[in-house]
Each structure stands twice: as structure tokens, then as C-alpha cells.
Design a protein around this motif. Structure first.
Motif, short mmCIF file in Angstrom:
data_model
loop_
_atom_site.label_atom_id
_atom_site.label_comp_id
_atom_site.label_asym_id
_atom_site.label_seq_id
_atom_site.Cartn_x
_atom_site.Cartn_y
_atom_site.Cartn_z
N THR A 127 0.78 -1.24 0.04
CA THR A 127 -0.01 0.08 -0.32
C THR A 127 0.96 1.40 -0.26
O THR A 127 2.16 0.85 0.70
CB THR A 127 -0.84 -0.06 1.11
OG1 THR A 127 -0.49 0.42 2.65
CG2 THR A 127 -2.26 -1.20 1.19
N LEU A 128 0.34 2.60 -0.15
CA LEU A 128 0.89 3.58 -0.73
C LEU A 128 1.68 3.71 1.62
O LEU A 128 2.52 4.53 1.30
CB LEU A 128 0.19 4.87 -0.73
CG LEU A 128 0.78 6.07 -1.37
CD1 LEU A 128 1.28 5.43 -2.41
CD2 LEU A 128 -0.08 7.15 -1.24
N ALA A 132 2.45 11.29 0.64
CA ALA A 132 1.94 10.06 0.30
C ALA A 132 1.66 10.45 -1.28
O ALA A 132 2.22 9.81 -2.26
CB ALA A 132 0.84 9.76 0.30
N THR A 133 1.21 11.67 -1.19
CA THR A 133 1.28 12.10 -2.59
C THR A 133 2.18 12.33 -3.65
O THR A 133 2.18 12.23 -4.57
CB THR A 133 0.78 13.45 -2.53
OG1 THR A 133 -0.34 13.96 -1.27
CG2 THR A 133 -0.05 14.36 -3.78
N ARG A 167 3.29 9.22 -4.83
CA ARG A 167 2.53 9.00 -6.05
C ARG A 167 2.73 9.70 -6.98
O ARG A 167 2.47 8.75 -8.14
CB ARG A 167 0.38 9.46 -5.40
CG ARG A 167 -0.29 8.80 -6.54
CD ARG A 167 -1.99 9.33 -6.04
NE ARG A 167 -2.84 8.28 -4.75
CZ ARG A 167 -2.10 9.38 -3.52
NH1 ARG A 167 -2.23 10.24 -3.63
NH2 ARG A 167 -2.74 7.92 -2.59
N ARG A 168 3.26 10.86 -7.11
CA ARG A 168 3.55 11.17 -7.93
C ARG A 168 5.04 10.54 -8.75
O ARG A 168 4.82 10.17 -9.64
CB ARG A 168 3.86 12.91 -7.80
CG ARG A 168 4.41 13.27 -9.20
CD ARG A 168 4.51 14.89 -8.64
NE ARG A 168 5.47 14.70 -7.25
CZ ARG A 168 5.14 15.66 -6.93
NH1 ARG A 168 4.15 16.06 -6.39
NH2 ARG A 168 6.01 16.06 -5.51
N LEU A 182 5.55 7.75 -8.77
CA LEU A 182 4.90 6.24 -8.90
C LEU A 182 4.09 6.01 -10.80
O LEU A 182 4.49 5.63 -11.28
CB LEU A 182 3.84 6.01 -8.15
CG LEU A 182 4.76 4.41 -6.83
CD1 LEU A 182 3.59 3.92 -5.53
CD2 LEU A 182 5.83 3.75 -6.86
N HIS A 183 3.82 7.37 -10.37
CA HIS A 183 2.95 7.75 -11.51
C HIS A 183 4.13 8.40 -12.82
O HIS A 183 3.70 7.46 -13.40
CB HIS A 183 2.59 8.78 -11.16
CG HIS A 183 0.50 8.39 -11.33
ND1 HIS A 183 -0.71 9.59 -10.60
CD2 HIS A 183 0.88 7.74 -10.28
CE1 HIS A 183 -1.66 8.94 -10.44
NE2 HIS A 183 -1.08 7.69 -9.64
N TYR A 192 0.21 2.83 -11.57
CA TYR A 192 -1.13 3.84 -11.37
C TYR A 192 -1.60 2.76 -9.98
O TYR A 192 -1.89 1.24 -10.84
CB TYR A 192 -1.91 3.51 -12.41
CG TYR A 192 -1.08 4.71 -13.55
CD1 TYR A 192 -1.40 5.90 -13.27
CD2 TYR A 192 -0.43 4.39 -14.49
CE1 TYR A 192 -0.89 6.84 -13.89
CE2 TYR A 192 -0.12 5.62 -15.22
CZ TYR A 192 -0.05 6.41 -15.14
OH TYR A 192 0.41 7.43 -16.40
N ALA A 193 -2.64 3.44 -9.33
CA ALA A 193 -3.42 2.30 -8.05
C ALA A 193 -4.34 1.73 -9.38
O ALA A 193 -4.82 2.69 -9.93
CB ALA A 193 -4.27 3.36 -7.50
#
Length: 116
Positions: free
Chosen positions: A65-66, A83-84, A87-88, A90-91, A96-97
Motif C-alpha cells: 500500500t501507499l 503519500a502524494t 504517488r507522483r 509512481l505515476h 497507477y493504482a
């Protein structure tokens, strides 16, 4: 003893392009310094190697998980990131989730109706 190298020799020794040495030399000639210029925007929190670490750990452990990735990064680098930010990164790595959705199977009547 000072040894003067040509730009090509210096580039070979430093394993960089000759244009990099040329640009640094020109900057030194005009500014008497090779320090970086001020750039706009917020400085990066992590280095590209840590971005690759996040992407690699996300790929190797698909169920992570993140928040777990954030914690893994903190353990590895002793630096908190949001976490943002994770997420960025990883994008940018193409991750992507996704939630797997199980399709409901159609019965015989629904299949016939769909074919019609």
C-alpha cells in the motif's frame, strides 16, 4: 604541481560530455564560479535513485500500500515524504493504482438477450 588538461581529456577523466566541461569553463570564465544558478521551483526532496527504489519496491511487491511505501522510504533514507509525493513518483514510473474487478457471469437467458 598543477596539471592542465584539455577539455576533451577532462571530459574523458570525469566521464561526461565535452560540452559539459565547455559550459562549466565558460561559466567559470564569466562568473569566476561554477556553483549552480538559482532555479525556480521547490527543491527536490529525493534523488532519482530513491525514485527508482520506490518504483522497484512497488513493482516487486504488488500488494504494497501507499503508506507502506512511504514507511519503506523513511526506513531506507531517514527522510519523511508525503503519500502524494510517492504517488507522483509512481505515476512518473508508469505505476497507477488499480482495483481488480471481478465480473459477474451472465446466465443463459442474459447471454441470449445480449447476443440479440
Amino acid at each position: 604541481m598543477v596539471v592542465w588538461l584539455s577539455q576533451a581529456d577532462a571530459a574523458r577523466r570525469l566521464n561526461v560530455s565535452r560540452s559539459v566541461v565547455q559550459r562549466l569553463w565558460d561559466h567559470y570564465q564569466s562568473e569566476y564560479s561554477v556553483s549552480r544558478r538559482h532555479v525556480s521551483g521547490r527543491p527536490r526532496v529525493t534523488r532519482p535513485s530513491k525514485d527508482r527504489f520506490l518504483a522497484l519496491s512497488a513493482r516487486s511487491r504488488r500488494r504494497t500500500t501507499l503508506p507502506q511505501l512511504v514507511e519503506d522510504h523513511f526506513v531506507a533514507s531517514e527522510r519523511r515524504i508525503s503519500a502524494t509525493t510517492v504517488r507522483r513518483y509512481l505515476h512518473n514510473a508508469g505505476l497507477y493504482a488499480r482495483r481488480p474487478v471481478v465480473c459477474v457471469l451472465l446466465n443463459e437467458r442474459q447471454r441470449r438477450a445480449r447476443l440479440c
